[in-house]
Motif scaffolding. Structure first.
Motif, PDB file in Angstrom:
ATOM      1  N   LEU A  12     -10.498   8.463  70.040  1.00 25.90           N
ATOM      2  CA  LEU A  12      -9.804   8.909  68.847  1.00 25.90           C
ATOM      3  C   LEU A  12      -9.702  10.424  68.847  1.00 25.90           C
ATOM      4  O   LEU A  12     -10.457  11.110  69.548  1.00 25.90           O
ATOM      5  CB  LEU A  12     -10.545   8.430  67.588  1.00 25.90           C
ATOM      6  N   ASN A  13      -8.750  10.917  68.066  1.00 27.85           N
ATOM      7  CA  ASN A  13      -8.530  12.350  67.965  1.00 27.85           C
ATOM      8  C   ASN A  13      -9.137  12.914  66.681  1.00 27.85           C
ATOM      9  O   ASN A  13      -9.534  14.064  66.630  1.00 27.85           O
ATOM     10  CB  ASN A  13      -7.028  12.616  67.977  1.00 27.85           C
ATOM     11  N   LYS A  14      -9.181  12.061  65.645  1.00 33.40           N
ATOM     12  CA  LYS A  14      -9.608  12.537  64.325  1.00 33.40           C
ATOM     13  C   LYS A  14     -10.364  11.436  63.601  1.00 33.40           C
ATOM     14  O   LYS A  14      -9.983  10.262  63.673  1.00 33.40           O
ATOM     15  CB  LYS A  14      -8.366  12.930  63.521  1.00 33.40           C
ATOM     16  N   VAL A  15     -11.431  11.827  62.914  1.00 36.59           N
ATOM     17  CA  VAL A  15     -12.174  10.866  62.099  1.00 36.59           C
ATOM     18  C   VAL A  15     -12.237  11.392  60.669  1.00 36.59           C
ATOM     19  O   VAL A  15     -12.476  12.568  60.435  1.00 36.59           O
ATOM     20  CB  VAL A  15     -13.605  10.645  62.641  1.00 36.59           C
ATOM     21  N   ILE A  23      -8.651   1.774  61.528  1.00 36.36           N
ATOM     22  CA  ILE A  23      -8.293   2.640  62.647  1.00 36.36           C
ATOM     23  C   ILE A  23      -6.792   2.576  62.809  1.00 36.36           C
ATOM     24  O   ILE A  23      -6.215   1.495  62.821  1.00 36.36           O
ATOM     25  CB  ILE A  23      -8.948   2.157  63.956  1.00 36.36           C
ATOM     26  N   HIS A  24      -6.167   3.736  62.901  1.00 35.62           N
ATOM     27  CA  HIS A  24      -4.736   3.761  63.176  1.00 35.62           C
ATOM     28  C   HIS A  24      -4.573   4.234  64.607  1.00 35.62           C
ATOM     29  O   HIS A  24      -4.741   5.422  64.889  1.00 35.62           O
ATOM     30  CB  HIS A  24      -4.028   4.691  62.186  1.00 35.62           C
ATOM     31  N   TRP A  25      -4.306   3.311  65.493  1.00 35.84           N
ATOM     32  CA  TRP A  25      -4.332   3.615  66.930  1.00 35.84           C
ATOM     33  C   TRP A  25      -3.265   4.616  67.372  1.00 35.84           C
ATOM     34  O   TRP A  25      -3.574   5.551  68.101  1.00 35.84           O
ATOM     35  CB  TRP A  25      -4.291   2.338  67.759  1.00 35.84           C
ATOM     36  N   PRO A  26      -2.016   4.455  66.951  1.00 34.94           N
ATOM     37  CA  PRO A  26      -1.025   5.439  67.416  1.00 34.94           C
ATOM     38  C   PRO A  26      -1.385   6.859  66.990  1.00 34.94           C
ATOM     39  O   PRO A  26      -1.161   7.805  67.720  1.00 34.94           O
ATOM     40  CB  PRO A  26       0.278   4.983  66.755  1.00 34.94           C
ATOM     41  N   ASN A  27      -1.961   7.009  65.815  1.00 33.74           N
ATOM     42  CA  ASN A  27      -2.379   8.327  65.369  1.00 33.74           C
ATOM     43  C   ASN A  27      -3.738   8.708  65.910  1.00 33.74           C
ATOM     44  O   ASN A  27      -4.167   9.852  65.745  1.00 33.74           O
ATOM     45  CB  ASN A  27      -2.451   8.398  63.840  1.00 33.74           C
ATOM     46  N   ARG A  28      -4.416   7.767  66.524  1.00 36.77           N
ATOM     47  CA  ARG A  28      -5.765   7.978  67.056  1.00 36.77           C
ATOM     48  C   ARG A  28      -6.680   8.530  65.958  1.00 36.77           C
ATOM     49  O   ARG A  28      -7.371   9.539  66.136  1.00 36.77           O
ATOM     50  CB  ARG A  28      -5.716   8.905  68.269  1.00 36.77           C
ATOM     51  N   PRO A  65      -8.488  -4.171  67.196  1.00 37.77           N
ATOM     52  CA  PRO A  65      -8.974  -4.352  65.823  1.00 37.77           C
ATOM     53  C   PRO A  65      -8.641  -3.163  64.938  1.00 37.77           C
ATOM     54  O   PRO A  65      -8.574  -2.030  65.404  1.00 37.77           O
ATOM     55  CB  PRO A  65     -10.491  -4.455  66.002  1.00 37.77           C
ATOM     56  N   ARG A  66      -8.434  -3.457  63.659  1.00 38.46           N
ATOM     57  CA  ARG A  66      -8.217  -2.365  62.705  1.00 38.46           C
ATOM     58  C   ARG A  66      -9.550  -1.907  62.129  1.00 38.46           C
ATOM     59  O   ARG A  66      -9.673  -0.783  61.697  1.00 38.46           O
ATOM     60  CB  ARG A  66      -7.322  -2.839  61.571  1.00 38.46           C
ATOM     61  N   GLU A  67     -10.507  -2.850  62.115  1.00 37.46           N
ATOM     62  CA  GLU A  67     -11.824  -2.526  61.555  1.00 37.46           C
ATOM     63  C   GLU A  67     -12.872  -2.816  62.612  1.00 37.46           C
ATOM     64  O   GLU A  67     -12.742  -3.785  63.356  1.00 37.46           O
ATOM     65  CB  GLU A  67     -12.144  -3.444  60.382  1.00 37.46           C
ATOM     66  N   ILE A  68     -13.884  -2.000  62.678  1.00 38.08           N
ATOM     67  CA  ILE A  68     -15.012  -2.284  63.581  1.00 38.08           C
ATOM     68  C   ILE A  68     -16.292  -1.991  62.807  1.00 38.08           C
ATOM     69  O   ILE A  68     -16.446  -0.892  62.269  1.00 38.08           O
ATOM     70  CB  ILE A  68     -14.985  -1.390  64.833  1.00 38.08           C
ATOM     71  N   GLY A  69     -17.202  -2.966  62.740  1.00 36.28           N
ATOM     72  CA  GLY A  69     -18.443  -2.743  61.999  1.00 36.28           C
ATOM     73  C   GLY A  69     -19.656  -2.988  62.857  1.00 36.28           C
ATOM     74  O   GLY A  69     -19.652  -3.834  63.741  1.00 36.28           O
TER      75      GLY A  69
END
Lengths: 187, 194, 194
Positions: free
Chosen positions: B132-135, B91-96, B67-71
């Motif tokens: 993820l690496n960054k938020v 969420i951009h998965w490759p960029n985490r 998913p790109r969005e999670i709520g």
């Protein structure tokens, strides 16, 4: 499912503007088709519920909204009484048409239109960053013209014999309001 | 008020005062009322009236692949009711990398530190479960409550976008905050949210 | 390869904005093979990456009929003398209320690099954005190693608004992204001074 949850979008003194809902579409259809109201509101064709439903359907994500419909809700009596709308929003030229319909006749002549439009204009200029609003009113529709004049709108142009009502041609008058005039007025 | 014992919730993450639950299609009218509420939406950048049907459409969207969005619905543990949302706008998965959003829809629950707790819970989830690496979080400068939460957690303001948003008749600035996983691992030790 | 020359014969030139050496034309679904080639070329896409990965299906989606305004306005860049399309550019993430947008620019054909054509195309595009689309502000994100790109931006008057650390993962490492902004009044002022 709770039925009495308020969907207030804009708060006012005697009325509020709410988000419309599909479950009230029959009520909206009644208002829009109302025989006594519709001649000067330029509704010559019967409005079907299915078409109104389409207007209220959520649009695809990438599309920028071109119309905003708001339900006018009477605070004290706690009921919906009409619709106020911004139509044909032209985002590039930053203008939109204003439309209002008080669907319940017992609420006519009580200053509701003025209050609802005041809230709508605030929203259009302060939130949506529009440059200009306009309304198209038939010449004999004095009541409507008075409402817009009260809000500071100016008569900008007349389109001759633009509408056919009750067997005759009538002129349409364009009333306009500019952002800077509105924001100066309310300050 | 409806019978509380009938109100369903599906907790996914448990916090001290709040839980994060799956969104509930029975609550779409409540969700719409939050997003339409003039006080709540003032700083949440919601400029068009939202019909309950829009939420249904969002929930019915099929989650094919990642998913790109999670709520999540924010559930108040003690009062046993939903009070808002928290989640990822994208969420951009490759960029985490994930961008988070939060709304406490019920004004009675403002100024109780619940926004702070909800943010901590979502950061835990982001770094420990989604890997993820960054938020990121963004908001405008007038949304003081929002960036105060970011500052309290220790997020860093990376970008100030000048005159980037039009709010109540004038252009105002927007902020972008960020936090990396290593930073969270250190900062979380000070906080009591579970 | 000969296939390319054949495709050139079929390419339709419909200029919308004309510059000295380049022109901006509407995108064309018949040229989709070019867009796919440019977007996937490892040399070209190295720094042109943005948040959304490009597949042919994604590209095709841009051409679906649209009822009204969207968040995107895109162009093909044509080399006037050679009468070939050489890249794409445009505005994405357009916010019509805030009157701002993200500018993107990419010369896809390597033999047209280092000829200042990208600079010329961006200037045409910026002019169009302010004077025709009535933007208040144009913003841009450029990855740190793409020195050529952000030097041009700074020369054109873009102001650095912040740096997003580790914004994107390229070739095995995280790279920072510079965030720039340019206001209409500043752009017009610079033009007057010229």
């Amino acid at each position: 499912m709770e039925n009495n949850i308020a969907l207030t979008f804009i708060k006012g003194k005697n009325i509020e503007l709410w988000a419309p809902t599909l479950e009230k579409v029959n009520l909206y259809a009644k208002w829009v088709n109302l025989p006594t109201g519709r001649s000067f509101s330029r509704v010559a064709l019967p409005q079907r519920i299915s078409e109104l439903k389409q207007l209220l359907e959520p649009k695809p994500e990438f599309e920028v909204q071109a119309n905003v419909y708001l339900e006018i809700h009477h605070n004290q009596d706690n009921k919906p009484i009409g619709i106020a709308a911004l139509l044909n929003i032209d985002w590039l030229n930053r203008n939109a048409k204003v439309s209002i319909n008080i669907g319940e006749p017992e609420y006519w002549g009580k200053g509701i239109a003025v209050e609802a439009l005041k809230l709508l204009f605030d929203y259009a200029f302060e939130d949506l960053n529009l440059h200009k609003l306009y309304a198209i009113i038939y010449t004999p529709n004095i009541r409507s013209k008075r409402v817009f004049e009260k809000l500071g709108a100016q008569h900008e142009a007349t389109l001759k014999e633009e509408g056919y009502i009750d067997g005759k041609y009538y002129d349409s008058e364009i009333f306009t309001l500019y952002k800077k005039d509105w924001l100066n007025k309310i300050k | 008020m409806e019978n509380l014992s009938e109100v369903k919730n599906y907790p996914f993450i448990q916090g001290k005062n709040l839980s994060l639950c799956a969104v509930n299609i029975d609550n779409i009218k409540l969700y719409a009322s939050w997003d339409n509420n003039p006080e709540a939406r003032k700083y949440a950048r919601i400029l068009f009236p939202k019909t309950p049907e829009e939420y249904k459409k969002y929930m019915e969207k099929s989650q094919e692949g990642v998913p790109r969005e999670i709520g999540f619905e924010l559930w108040h543990n003690e009062d046993k009711k939903p009070i808002g949302f928290v989640g990822f706008n994208f969420i951009h998965w490759p960029n985490r990398m994930g961008n988070i959003g939060l709304i406490i829809g019920e004004p009675a629950y403002w100024k109780k530190n619940l926004g702070f707790e909800a943010t901590c819970l979502i950061l835990e989830y982001a770094f420990n479960e989604l890997n993820l690496n960054k938020v990121n979080a963004d908001m405008y400068d007038v949304n003081v409550a929002s960036w105060k939460i970011c500052e309290k957690i220790g997020m860093k303001r990376e970008v100030t976008l000048e005159k980037h948003v039009y709010v109540k008749g004038k252009y105002t600035n927007a902020y972008e905050y960020r936090i990396f996983k290593e930073e969270w691992d250190e900062l979380r030790k000070k906080f009591d949210f579970k | 390869m000969n296939k390319e020359e054949n495709n050139n014969k079929e390419l339709v030139y419909v200029p919308f904005i004309e510059g000295e050496n380049v022109a901006l034309a509407p995108t064309n679904i018949d040229h989709i093979h070019l867009y796919a080639k440019w977007n996937n070329n490892p040399k070209a896409r190295h720094y042109a990456r943005n948040m959304i990965p490009h597949t042919k299906e994604n590209l095709k989606k841009w051409f679906e009929p649209r009822a009204g305004l969207t968040e995107h306005v895109g162009f093909e860049i044509w080399h006037k003398k050679d009468k070939v399309p050489i890249g794409t550019c445009g505005f994405g993430r357009i916010n019509w209320i805030d009157r701002n947008a993200n500018i993107y620019m990419s010369i896809g054909e390597p033999e047209y690099w280092n000829k200042n054509l990208g600079t010329e195309a961006s200037r045409l595009l910026i002019d169009y954005g302010f004077k025709e689309l009535n933007f208040f502000k144009i913003f841009a994100g450029v990855f740190e190693p793409n020195i050529r790109s952000w030097s041009v931006a700074e020369k054109d008057g873009f102001v650095l608004e912040g740096v997003e650390e580790k914004a994107i993962y390229i070739d095995g490492e995280y790279v920072d992204a510079r965030r720039y902004g340019l206001f209409k009044e500043d752009w017009l002022k610079r033009q007057e001074e010229k």
